[in-house]
Design a protein around this motif. Structure first.
Motif, short mmCIF file in Angstrom:
data_model
loop_
_atom_site.label_atom_id
_atom_site.label_comp_id
_atom_site.label_asym_id
_atom_site.label_seq_id
_atom_site.Cartn_x
_atom_site.Cartn_y
_atom_site.Cartn_z
N UNK A 288 0.86 -1.19 0.00
CA UNK A 288 0.00 0.00 0.00
C UNK A 288 0.89 1.23 0.00
N UNK A 289 0.64 2.16 -0.91
CA UNK A 289 1.52 3.32 -1.06
C UNK A 289 0.78 4.64 -0.96
N UNK A 290 -0.09 4.73 0.01
CA UNK A 290 -0.83 5.98 0.17
C UNK A 290 -2.28 5.80 -0.21
N UNK A 291 -2.97 4.92 0.51
CA UNK A 291 -4.38 4.66 0.21
C UNK A 291 -5.26 5.69 0.93
N UNK A 292 -6.14 6.32 0.18
CA UNK A 292 -7.14 7.24 0.73
C UNK A 292 -8.50 6.69 0.36
N UNK A 293 -9.36 6.54 1.36
CA UNK A 293 -10.70 6.02 1.08
C UNK A 293 -11.66 6.45 2.18
N UNK A 294 -12.86 6.86 1.79
CA UNK A 294 -13.90 7.19 2.77
C UNK A 294 -15.16 6.43 2.43
N UNK A 295 -15.74 5.78 3.43
CA UNK A 295 -17.01 5.09 3.24
C UNK A 295 -18.01 5.70 4.22
N UNK A 296 -19.12 6.19 3.67
CA UNK A 296 -20.13 6.85 4.50
C UNK A 296 -21.00 5.82 5.22
N UNK A 297 -21.66 6.26 6.28
CA UNK A 297 -22.55 5.39 7.05
C UNK A 297 -23.68 4.88 6.15
N UNK A 298 -23.96 3.59 6.22
CA UNK A 298 -25.05 3.00 5.44
C UNK A 298 -24.73 2.78 3.98
N UNK A 299 -23.48 2.96 3.62
CA UNK A 299 -23.07 2.80 2.22
C UNK A 299 -22.45 1.42 2.01
N UNK A 300 -22.64 0.88 0.80
CA UNK A 300 -21.99 -0.37 0.44
C UNK A 300 -20.88 -0.06 -0.56
N UNK A 301 -19.65 -0.20 -0.10
CA UNK A 301 -18.50 0.10 -0.95
C UNK A 301 -17.83 -1.20 -1.34
N UNK A 302 -17.52 -1.35 -2.61
CA UNK A 302 -16.85 -2.56 -3.08
C UNK A 302 -15.46 -2.22 -3.58
N UNK A 303 -14.49 -2.99 -3.13
CA UNK A 303 -13.10 -2.81 -3.57
C UNK A 303 -12.80 -3.84 -4.64
N UNK A 304 -12.34 -3.37 -5.78
CA UNK A 304 -11.90 -4.29 -6.83
C UNK A 304 -10.42 -4.04 -7.09
N UNK A 305 -9.80 -4.94 -7.83
CA UNK A 305 -8.38 -4.80 -8.14
C UNK A 305 -7.78 -6.17 -8.36
N UNK A 306 -6.66 -6.21 -9.06
CA UNK A 306 -6.02 -7.47 -9.42
C UNK A 306 -5.60 -8.28 -8.21
N UNK A 307 -5.35 -9.56 -8.45
CA UNK A 307 -4.88 -10.44 -7.40
C UNK A 307 -3.50 -9.98 -6.92
N UNK A 308 -3.34 -9.88 -5.62
CA UNK A 308 -2.05 -9.49 -5.06
C UNK A 308 -1.82 -7.99 -4.98
N UNK A 309 -2.83 -7.19 -5.28
CA UNK A 309 -2.65 -5.73 -5.21
C UNK A 309 -2.75 -5.20 -3.78
N UNK A 310 -3.19 -6.03 -2.84
CA UNK A 310 -3.22 -5.58 -1.45
C UNK A 310 -4.60 -5.34 -0.88
N UNK A 311 -5.62 -5.89 -1.50
CA UNK A 311 -6.99 -5.67 -1.02
C UNK A 311 -7.20 -6.28 0.37
N UNK A 312 -6.76 -7.55 0.52
CA UNK A 312 -6.93 -8.20 1.83
C UNK A 312 -6.06 -7.51 2.88
N UNK A 313 -4.86 -7.09 2.48
CA UNK A 313 -3.97 -6.39 3.41
C UNK A 313 -4.64 -5.10 3.90
N UNK A 314 -5.27 -4.39 2.99
CA UNK A 314 -5.96 -3.15 3.34
C UNK A 314 -7.07 -3.43 4.36
#
Ligand SMILES: Nc1ncnc2c1ncn2[C@@H]1O[C@H](COP(=O)(O)OP(=O)(O)OP(=O)(O)O)[C@@H](O)[C@H]1O
Ligand SMILES: [Mg+2]
Length: 249
Positions: free
Chosen positions: A17-43
């Protein structure tokens, strides 16, 4: 509800992860996509406090996750489905589902916890006969659904799903997508889901965020995803082998 600011994480010399910025509002459903090994689970593990970021700020429900006092009470508000289901092999299914209802601040009488477990199993398409089986006696897709039932067992305000439909047949994947949508709409929960499954993205997302190169490369409403002018995003959502995304890892 969930906020990440300039989050960095490296393992040795490997910067994930090299500077991740993300905001999820209350009651919102946010989906993270991205290639395998990009760090989604780490995030996701950084948000849950299971991995400590090297730099940056993460807050959930207004609390800084690194300094929050009562961790047990804090985590009681979350539900989590891990990518590999991560069930306890030595416990029967119902005790896996009711795990948090049998101990700690959410403790209930045993019979009540079992009833809740059976109800949550029903929500994920599993009958009461599954309750007394052990994880090793289930198929991979059934284990996944037990993990999902556990994630929603304590009616959490915030739910994290890592690959909720991977390994499920298309009909069951549809059932799970509907369930996630219901949890967000009816219970007013905030959901952060990681998935490779574009059908699932369209079914459950209000907002989509694409992780690439250690940063959120694109973030916007799901309705704007197809028309977005980003070659990385377009390649990902169309599943094309040709484009700017490096396929050799
Ligand atoms: N605990 C760890 N120690 C060292 N490296 C790790 C650790 N956890 C993850 N990594 C590395 O971090 C990178 C990102 O892993 P991560 O599991 O976040 O990928 P992902 O985006 O979830 O991929 P997938 O879509 O395949 O699940 C990988 O290169 C992985 O090897
Ligand atoms: Mg992953």
């Amino acid at each position: 509800m969930i906020s990440l600011k300039n989050v960095h994480k490296a393992f040795g010399s490997k910067e994930i992860l090299r500077g991740v910025d993300l905001d999820v509002a209350k009651g919102e459903s946010c989906v993270i996509i991205g290639g395998s090994g990009t760090g989604k689970s780490v995030m996701l593990k950084c948000i849950l406090g299971l991995i400590k970021p090297d730099q940056g700020m993460i807050s959930v429900a207004g609390e800084d996750i690194t300094t929050t006092g009562d961790r047990d009470a804090f985590l009681a508000r979350f539900g989590m489905l891990f990518q590999g289901a991560a069930l306890f092999d030595s416990l029967p299914v119902w005790q896996n589902v009711a795990f948090r209802l049998l101990r700690g601040s959410l403790k209930r009488p045993k019979a009540e916890a079992r009833d809740i477990a059976i109800e949550k199993l029903r929500r994920v398409g599993l009958g009461p006969d599954v309750a007394d089986l052990f994880p090793a006696e289930l198929s991979g897709g059934m284990q996944k659904r037990v993990g999902l039932a556990r994630a929603i067992a304590a009616d959490p305000e915030i739910i994290f799903f890592d690959e909720p439909t991977t390994g499920l047949d298309p009909i069951m994947a549809g059932v799970i997508n509907e369930l996630i949508r219901e949890i967000v709409v009816e219970m007013g929960a905030t959901a952060l889901t990681i998935t490779h499954d574009m059908t699932s993205v369209r079914a459950i997302a209000d907002k989509v965020a694409m992780l690439h190169g250690g940063k959120i490369r694109w973030h916007g409403p799901v309705s704007e995803m197809d028309g977005a002018d980003d070659p990385y995003l377009t390649q990902f959502i169309t599943g094309s082998p040709d484009g700017p995304i490096e396929t050799l890892r």
